[in-house]
Design a protein around this motif. Structure first.
Motif, PDB file in Angstrom:
ATOM      1  N   ARG A   1       0.849  -1.192   0.000  1.00  0.00           N
ATOM      2  CA  ARG A   1       0.000   0.000   0.000  1.00  0.00           C
ATOM      3  C   ARG A   1       0.882   1.239   0.000  1.00  0.00           C
ATOM      4  NH1 ARG A   1      -5.477   0.668   0.679  1.00  0.00           N
ATOM      5  NH2 ARG A   1      -5.500  -1.535   1.081  1.00  0.00           N
TER       6      ARG A   1
ATOM      7  N   SER B   1     -13.647   9.171  -4.535  1.00  0.00           N
ATOM      8  CA  SER B   1     -14.660   9.320  -5.578  1.00  0.00           C
ATOM      9  C   SER B   1     -16.041   9.178  -4.949  1.00  0.00           C
ATOM     10  CB  SER B   1     -14.469   8.258  -6.662  1.00  0.00           C
ATOM     11  OG  SER B   1     -14.597   6.961  -6.096  1.00  0.00           O
TER      12      SER B   1
ATOM     13  N   GLY C   1     -15.832   6.319  -2.094  1.00  0.00           N
ATOM     14  CA  GLY C   1     -14.758   5.338  -2.019  1.00  0.00           C
ATOM     15  C   GLY C   1     -13.396   6.006  -1.998  1.00  0.00           C
ATOM     16  N   ASN C   2     -12.434   5.306  -1.423  1.00  0.00           N
ATOM     17  CA  ASN C   2     -11.067   5.812  -1.366  1.00  0.00           C
ATOM     18  C   ASN C   2     -10.140   4.732  -1.905  1.00  0.00           C
ATOM     19  OD1 ASN C   2      -8.561   6.839  -0.785  1.00  0.00           O
ATOM     20  ND2 ASN C   2      -8.918   7.125   1.394  1.00  0.00           N
ATOM     21  N   ASP C   3      -9.663   4.918  -3.118  1.00  0.00           N
ATOM     22  CA  ASP C   3      -8.738   3.976  -3.732  1.00  0.00           C
ATOM     23  C   ASP C   3      -7.288   4.407  -3.557  1.00  0.00           C
ATOM     24  OD1 ASP C   3     -10.808   2.327  -4.618  1.00  0.00           O
ATOM     25  OD2 ASP C   3     -11.095   3.531  -6.421  1.00  0.00           O
TER      26      ASP C   3
ATOM     27  N   GLY D   1      -8.736   2.202   0.718  1.00  0.00           N
ATOM     28  CA  GLY D   1      -9.283   0.924   0.278  1.00  0.00           C
ATOM     29  C   GLY D   1     -10.682   0.622   0.785  1.00  0.00           C
ATOM     30  N   SER D   2     -11.420   1.632   1.224  1.00  0.00           N
ATOM     31  CA  SER D   2     -12.756   1.373   1.778  1.00  0.00           C
ATOM     32  C   SER D   2     -13.811   2.232   1.099  1.00  0.00           C
ATOM     33  CB  SER D   2     -12.771   1.663   3.285  1.00  0.00           C
ATOM     34  OG  SER D   2     -12.752   3.057   3.511  1.00  0.00           O
ATOM     35  N   HIS D   3     -15.065   1.976   1.482  1.00  0.00           N
ATOM     36  CA  HIS D   3     -16.211   2.746   0.999  1.00  0.00           C
ATOM     37  C   HIS D   3     -17.071   3.144   2.182  1.00  0.00           C
ATOM     38  CE1 HIS D   3     -15.089   0.473  -2.620  1.00  0.00           C
ATOM     39  NE2 HIS D   3     -15.523   1.534  -3.259  1.00  0.00           N
TER      40      HIS D   3
END
Length: 153
Positions: A61, A69, A89-91, A125-127
């Motif tokens: 990571r 987004s 979301g966070n990518d 990595g979450s929403h």
């Protein structure tokens, strides 16, 4: 009568001692059942798997900025208003805090109505899910979603 009870208690104590003695090996160590070995092995595998996943996440990571987004999930009536359910979301590689998302109902180039929602934390990595309230039906207009900003926690 008392002798019968005493004999029964003595025989029960002898059987308990005998069963304890049978559970020990000849060298003085306790024998371990096959089920105990299997359970210990599974526990070790779970532990090593967890350490491996955490190590992999730590190495792969990145430390880059959050890549946040927003997307519309659905629109539902909410009393006399309308609720637009959104998913953020966070990518990216790090957490975004106090993430602000703005939704605008558009009629051509004109903004008819604006609503803002703030998300406390959106980890990497979450929403997260939330909602925007409008007086007009967002399904009858173009709903433009935009992430306004975040704070590093």
């Amino acid at each position: 009568m008392a002798d019968g009870r005493d004999n029964h208690a003595e025989s029960r104590a002898e059987s308990q001692l005998k069963s304890r003695a049978e559970s020990w090996d000849g060298d003085g160590s306790a024998s371990v059942s096959r089920l105990a070995w299997i359970a210990s092995g599974l526990g070790l595998l779970l532990f090593l798997g967890s350490v491996g996943v955490l190590g992999y996440e730590g190495v792969t990571r990145g430390n880059g900025a959050p890549a946040i987004s927003a997307e519309l999930e659905e629109v539902v009536p909410a009393g006399s208003r309308w609720l637009a359910h959104i998913r953020v979301g966070n990518d990216g590689g790090t957490t975004g805090a106090k993430v602000q998302v703005e939704g605008q109902l558009m009629a051509g180039a004109e903004a008819l109505e604006t609503s803002v929602a703030e998300f406390d934390y959106v980890p990497a990595g979450s929403h997260q899910r939330g909602g925007l309230f409008f007086d007009r039906d967002p399904r009858a207009h173009e709903l433009r979603l935009r992430v306004l900003g975040y704070v590093e926690p």
